[in-house]
Every structure is written in structure tokens, then in C-alpha cells.
Scaffold this motif. Structure first.
Motif, PDB file in Angstrom:
ATOM      1  N   LEU A  31       7.014   5.491   2.138  1.00  0.00           N
ATOM      2  CA  LEU A  31       6.759   4.558   3.168  1.00  0.00           C
ATOM      3  C   LEU A  31       5.301   4.990   3.723  1.00  0.00           C
ATOM      4  O   LEU A  31       4.380   3.704   3.715  1.00  0.00           O
ATOM      5  CB  LEU A  31       7.768   4.677   4.260  1.00  0.00           C
ATOM      6  N   LEU A  32       4.779   5.884   4.187  1.00  0.00           N
ATOM      7  CA  LEU A  32       3.388   6.250   4.639  1.00  0.00           C
ATOM      8  C   LEU A  32       2.511   5.678   3.639  1.00  0.00           C
ATOM      9  O   LEU A  32       1.556   5.047   3.882  1.00  0.00           O
ATOM     10  CB  LEU A  32       3.117   7.545   4.912  1.00  0.00           C
ATOM     11  N   ASP A  33       2.530   5.871   2.439  1.00  0.00           N
ATOM     12  CA  ASP A  33       1.738   5.503   1.337  1.00  0.00           C
ATOM     13  C   ASP A  33       1.711   4.043   1.227  1.00  0.00           C
ATOM     14  O   ASP A  33       0.529   3.425   1.107  1.00  0.00           O
ATOM     15  CB  ASP A  33       1.909   6.134   0.009  1.00  0.00           C
ATOM     16  N   ASP A  34       2.780   3.458   1.506  1.00  0.00           N
ATOM     17  CA  ASP A  34       2.979   2.128   1.286  1.00  0.00           C
ATOM     18  C   ASP A  34       2.417   1.465   2.525  1.00  0.00           C
ATOM     19  O   ASP A  34       1.554   0.517   2.324  1.00  0.00           O
ATOM     20  CB  ASP A  34       4.405   1.580   1.078  1.00  0.00           C
ATOM     21  N   VAL A  35       2.464   1.644   3.715  1.00  0.00           N
ATOM     22  CA  VAL A  35       1.923   1.061   5.005  1.00  0.00           C
ATOM     23  C   VAL A  35       0.403   1.200   4.858  1.00  0.00           C
ATOM     24  O   VAL A  35      -0.145   0.374   5.110  1.00  0.00           O
ATOM     25  CB  VAL A  35       2.607   1.932   5.979  1.00  0.00           C
ATOM     26  N   LEU A  36      -0.200   2.617   4.422  1.00  0.00           N
ATOM     27  CA  LEU A  36      -1.726   2.636   4.324  1.00  0.00           C
ATOM     28  C   LEU A  36      -2.235   1.798   3.055  1.00  0.00           C
ATOM     29  O   LEU A  36      -3.387   1.325   3.436  1.00  0.00           O
ATOM     30  CB  LEU A  36      -1.937   4.294   4.054  1.00  0.00           C
ATOM     31  N   ALA A  37      -1.538   1.699   2.255  1.00  0.00           N
ATOM     32  CA  ALA A  37      -1.900   0.744   1.047  1.00  0.00           C
ATOM     33  C   ALA A  37      -2.132  -0.825   1.786  1.00  0.00           C
ATOM     34  O   ALA A  37      -3.154  -1.259   1.324  1.00  0.00           O
ATOM     35  CB  ALA A  37      -0.958   0.916   0.074  1.00  0.00           C
ATOM     36  N   ASP A  38      -1.345  -1.156   2.442  1.00  0.00           N
ATOM     37  CA  ASP A  38      -1.308  -2.627   2.985  1.00  0.00           C
ATOM     38  C   ASP A  38      -2.380  -2.861   4.142  1.00  0.00           C
ATOM     39  O   ASP A  38      -3.063  -3.636   4.237  1.00  0.00           O
ATOM     40  CB  ASP A  38       0.107  -2.888   3.975  1.00  0.00           C
ATOM     41  N   LEU A  39      -2.605  -1.541   4.866  1.00  0.00           N
ATOM     42  CA  LEU A  39      -3.470  -1.602   5.822  1.00  0.00           C
ATOM     43  C   LEU A  39      -5.232  -1.382   5.297  1.00  0.00           C
ATOM     44  O   LEU A  39      -6.127  -1.766   6.035  1.00  0.00           O
ATOM     45  CB  LEU A  39      -3.273  -0.370   6.998  1.00  0.00           C
ATOM     46  N   THR A  40      -5.246  -0.549   4.162  1.00  0.00           N
ATOM     47  CA  THR A  40      -6.561  -0.401   3.751  1.00  0.00           C
ATOM     48  C   THR A  40      -7.047  -0.963   2.231  1.00  0.00           C
ATOM     49  O   THR A  40      -7.948  -1.145   2.038  1.00  0.00           O
ATOM     50  CB  THR A  40      -6.730   1.136   3.469  1.00  0.00           C
ATOM     51  N   GLY A  41      -5.596  -1.558   2.031  1.00  0.00           N
ATOM     52  CA  GLY A  41      -6.020  -2.115   0.260  1.00  0.00           C
ATOM     53  C   GLY A  41      -6.222  -1.299  -0.803  1.00  0.00           C
ATOM     54  O   GLY A  41      -6.421  -1.589  -1.804  1.00  0.00           O
ATOM     55  N   GLN A  42      -5.908   0.162  -0.390  1.00  0.00           N
ATOM     56  CA  GLN A  42      -5.887   1.134  -1.516  1.00  0.00           C
ATOM     57  C   GLN A  42      -4.732   1.643  -1.939  1.00  0.00           C
ATOM     58  O   GLN A  42      -4.143   2.401  -1.043  1.00  0.00           O
ATOM     59  CB  GLN A  42      -7.027   2.247  -1.104  1.00  0.00           C
ATOM     60  N   ARG A  43      -4.153   1.263  -3.237  1.00  0.00           N
ATOM     61  CA  ARG A  43      -2.833   1.895  -3.404  1.00  0.00           C
ATOM     62  C   ARG A  43      -3.078   3.261  -4.309  1.00  0.00           C
ATOM     63  O   ARG A  43      -4.002   3.367  -4.952  1.00  0.00           O
ATOM     64  CB  ARG A  43      -2.194   0.825  -4.313  1.00  0.00           C
ATOM     65  N   LYS A  44      -2.133   4.026  -4.085  1.00  0.00           N
ATOM     66  CA  LYS A  44      -2.016   5.268  -4.735  1.00  0.00           C
ATOM     67  C   LYS A  44      -1.982   4.974  -6.386  1.00  0.00           C
ATOM     68  O   LYS A  44      -1.122   4.276  -6.748  1.00  0.00           O
ATOM     69  CB  LYS A  44      -1.058   6.134  -4.405  1.00  0.00           C
ATOM     70  N   PRO A  45      -2.415   5.852  -7.183  1.00  0.00           N
ATOM     71  CA  PRO A  45      -2.169   5.904  -8.667  1.00  0.00           C
ATOM     72  C   PRO A  45      -0.722   6.161  -9.170  1.00  0.00           C
ATOM     73  O   PRO A  45      -0.505   5.888 -10.157  1.00  0.00           O
ATOM     74  CB  PRO A  45      -3.233   6.873  -9.264  1.00  0.00           C
ATOM     75  N   ASP A  46      -0.095   6.942  -8.054  1.00  0.00           N
ATOM     76  CA  ASP A  46       1.376   7.403  -8.688  1.00  0.00           C
ATOM     77  C   ASP A  46       2.344   6.540  -7.852  1.00  0.00           C
ATOM     78  O   ASP A  46       2.735   7.252  -6.874  1.00  0.00           O
ATOM     79  CB  ASP A  46       1.361   8.908  -8.486  1.00  0.00           C
ATOM     80  N   PRO A  47       2.565   5.237  -8.086  1.00  0.00           N
ATOM     81  CA  PRO A  47       3.470   4.659  -7.101  1.00  0.00           C
ATOM     82  C   PRO A  47       4.908   5.141  -7.291  1.00  0.00           C
ATOM     83  O   PRO A  47       5.256   5.809  -8.132  1.00  0.00           O
ATOM     84  CB  PRO A  47       3.472   3.153  -7.726  1.00  0.00           C
ATOM     85  N   PRO A  48       5.724   4.664  -6.272  1.00  0.00           N
ATOM     86  CA  PRO A  48       7.234   5.061  -6.199  1.00  0.00           C
ATOM     87  C   PRO A  48       7.869   4.640  -7.366  1.00  0.00           C
ATOM     88  O   PRO A  48       7.321   3.528  -7.950  1.00  0.00           O
ATOM     89  CB  PRO A  48       7.516   4.903  -4.885  1.00  0.00           C
ATOM     90  N   PRO A  49       9.317   5.116  -7.543  1.00  0.00           N
ATOM     91  CA  PRO A  49      10.024   4.174  -8.674  1.00  0.00           C
ATOM     92  C   PRO A  49      10.361   2.826  -8.219  1.00  0.00           C
ATOM     93  O   PRO A  49      10.243   2.571  -6.992  1.00  0.00           O
ATOM     94  CB  PRO A  49      11.413   4.886  -8.632  1.00  0.00           C
ATOM     95  N   VAL A  50      10.286   2.124  -9.302  1.00  0.00           N
ATOM     96  CA  VAL A  50      10.648   0.582  -9.041  1.00  0.00           C
ATOM     97  C   VAL A  50      11.833   0.334  -8.262  1.00  0.00           C
ATOM     98  O   VAL A  50      11.867  -0.599  -7.650  1.00  0.00           O
ATOM     99  CB  VAL A  50      10.651  -0.375 -10.341  1.00  0.00           C
ATOM    100  N   GLU A  51      12.813   1.079  -8.389  1.00  0.00           N
ATOM    101  CA  GLU A  51      14.011   1.061  -7.681  1.00  0.00           C
ATOM    102  C   GLU A  51      13.765   1.275  -6.073  1.00  0.00           C
ATOM    103  O   GLU A  51      14.763   0.572  -5.499  1.00  0.00           O
ATOM    104  CB  GLU A  51      15.076   1.857  -8.236  1.00  0.00           C
ATOM    105  N   ALA A  52      12.694   1.783  -5.818  1.00  0.00           N
ATOM    106  CA  ALA A  52      12.628   2.042  -4.282  1.00  0.00           C
ATOM    107  C   ALA A  52      11.882   1.124  -3.707  1.00  0.00           C
ATOM    108  O   ALA A  52      11.673   1.036  -2.377  1.00  0.00           O
ATOM    109  CB  ALA A  52      12.210   3.499  -4.291  1.00  0.00           C
ATOM    110  N   LEU A  53      11.080   0.099  -4.265  1.00  0.00           N
ATOM    111  CA  LEU A  53      10.154  -0.785  -3.842  1.00  0.00           C
ATOM    112  C   LEU A  53      11.074  -1.649  -2.755  1.00  0.00           C
ATOM    113  O   LEU A  53      10.030  -1.880  -1.693  1.00  0.00           O
ATOM    114  CB  LEU A  53       9.344  -1.365  -4.950  1.00  0.00           C
TER     115      LEU A  53
END
Length: 242
Positions: A31-53
Motif C-alpha cells: 500500500l505504501l509503495d502504491d500511494v507513493l507511486a501515485d504521489l511521485t509517479g515512480q512505480r517500483k520494478p517489482d509490483p505486487p501480485p495482480v490479485e492484490a491490485l
């Protein structure tokens, strides 16, 4: 009358604990990774499982609602981290966040000299060398808004660092989410992950956001020196000219 001790982010805590497919601590990290990605536009190269999105999108929306429904710069994610990320494990980790009331009292006791724009055209600065979830810094900003105006945030640079990666991410997320949702732009936000007393070569920049393109980089020697000086003096929070 019994005092209501229910955290203001209780709905977010409940949403994380209700997910049975993944450990709540892991889900909180995503969730933290997702929120920061929304705020900064930078997404991590290792995303969570599709089932969790889908669940993460719902949780991110709930966090945004919590921020919008409460006063600006409330510490909402600190209680979530303590309740969800390592329930009952604070002593083993040595992590005990400053209670909101103490953080608020400390911020109110600070005698900050401020008269608008810095006379040299620079930003006024605050350094927090052991940010935790950012509670002390958030309390300082709340007091600053009350003493001056929300517009005053444009004249300040806020720098924080914490050894724990998740804590550094929480501090960054809480600062940026409030800037966006409450429309209170800051002059600059810099957050590191690392040990403020250790060589800065080991520090990692979590976020560096500035309203002006010509501000010094996050690795500017003067900024690094100021953070290390704050940590060496064992001062949790203080302000001084940039």
C-alpha cells in the motif's frame, strides 16, 4: 464519560486486517509503495501480485478519504504501522513513536522566528533526523499553519530521515498526501532512508519534491551536513535558515 481511543485511521486498519490472503504487514508495504507511486509517479520494478491490485486500490482510496476528512497533517499512518506492520513487536524493534500529544506540545514550545520569505531568498528549513512516521514533523507543520498561515509552507523546506525504510516511506507519504489533498504546497520536501549518524553514502533518497526547479539537490553537501549536525546534537526537531 469514557474517552474514545479509536484511531482516526481505524477504517484503514480494519481494511488491512480483513485481507486474509496476504500478511497484513506485507499488504501495508504494498500500500505504501502504491500511494507513493501515485504521489511521485515512480512505480517500483517489482509490483505486487495482480490479485492484490484491486484491494490495494480500495485501501489507497480509503487512505485518501481519511486524509481529506481530517485536519491537515494529522498522523494517520503511524497508528496503522504500529497496529498492522508489527503488532506487539515494538519492543523487539525498539520502535516507540512519540505520542501525538507530546509531539504537539514539543512543537508548541519551539520558538520559531519567521517573518515571511527568507531575507536572502532561500527557504527556511526544518530537519528531523529520526522521523519515525513523521509525527513530530507533522505536529510542527500544524502549529506553523496555526501561528502563521497555510501559505507560509511555501517558504519552508522539510527534511526527514529514518533508518527504517517503511518509516521513511510513511513520512514521505503523509507529507505529500496532505500537500496534494489539502492543497497546501510546500517549498520543498526531502526524505531519506538511512542512519543520520552514518556516512551519507549509505543514505537513500525516498523523495525530493520542490516547487522550484533550481533548488539544491537532495545530496547537496550543506543539506547533508545540517541533517548530521541535527542528529549529533540529539535534537528531534528544529528549524534554521537554509
Amino acid at each position: 464519560m469514557a474517552q474514545n481511543t479509536r484511531p482516526r485511521s481505524a477504517s484503514l486498519i480494519q481494511g488491512l486486517l480483513q485481507q486474509r490472503q496476504w500478511p497484513s504487514s506485507q499488504l501495508f508495504g504494498w500500500l505504501l509503495d502504491d500511494v507513493l507511486a501515485d504521489l511521485t509517479g515512480q512505480r517500483k520494478p517489482d509490483p505486487p501480485p495482480v490479485e492484490a491490485l484491486s484491494s490495494l486500490r480500495d485501501l489507497a482510496g480509503e487512505y485518501a478519504r481519511c486524509v481529506a476528512e481530517h485536519p491537515p497533517f494529522e498522523d494517520l499512518l503511524g497508528p496503522v504501522f504500529m497496529e498492522v506492520a508489527h503488532r506487539g513487536d515494538q519492543q523487539a524493534r525498539g520502535q516507540f513513536f512519540t505520542p501525538p500529544g507530546i509531539a504537539r506540545l514539543t512543537a508548541e514550545m519551539l520558538n520559531v522566528e519567521y517573518s515571511g520569505s527568507h531575507p536572502d531568498g532561500r527557504l527556511w528549513q526544518v530537519y528531523e533526523p529520526a522521523s519515525g512516521a513523521g509525527g513530530m514533523l507533522l505536529a510542527f507543520i500544524q502549529v506553523q499553519i496555526e501561528r502563521f498561515t497555510p501559505e507560509s509552507l511555501r517558504h519552508w523546506s522539510y527534511t526527514a530521515i529514518d533508518l527504517d525504510t517503511r518509516c521513511a516511506q510513511i513520512t514521505a507519504a503523509q507529507l505529500l498526501a496532505n500537500v496534494l489533498i489539502h492543497q497546501m504546497p510546500m517549498g520543498e520536501v526531502v526524505v531519506y532512508q538511512g542512519n543520520a549518524l552514518a556516512p551519507d553514502a549509505d543514505w537513500r533518497v525516498i523523495v525530493h519534491a520542490s516547487m522550484e526547479a533550481d533548488r539544491p539537490t537532495a545530496r547537496h553537501p550543506a543539506r547533508i551536513e545540517a541533517v548530521q549536525a541535527a542528529a549529533a546534537r540529539n535534537v528531534d526537531l528544529f528549524g534554521l535558515p537554509a
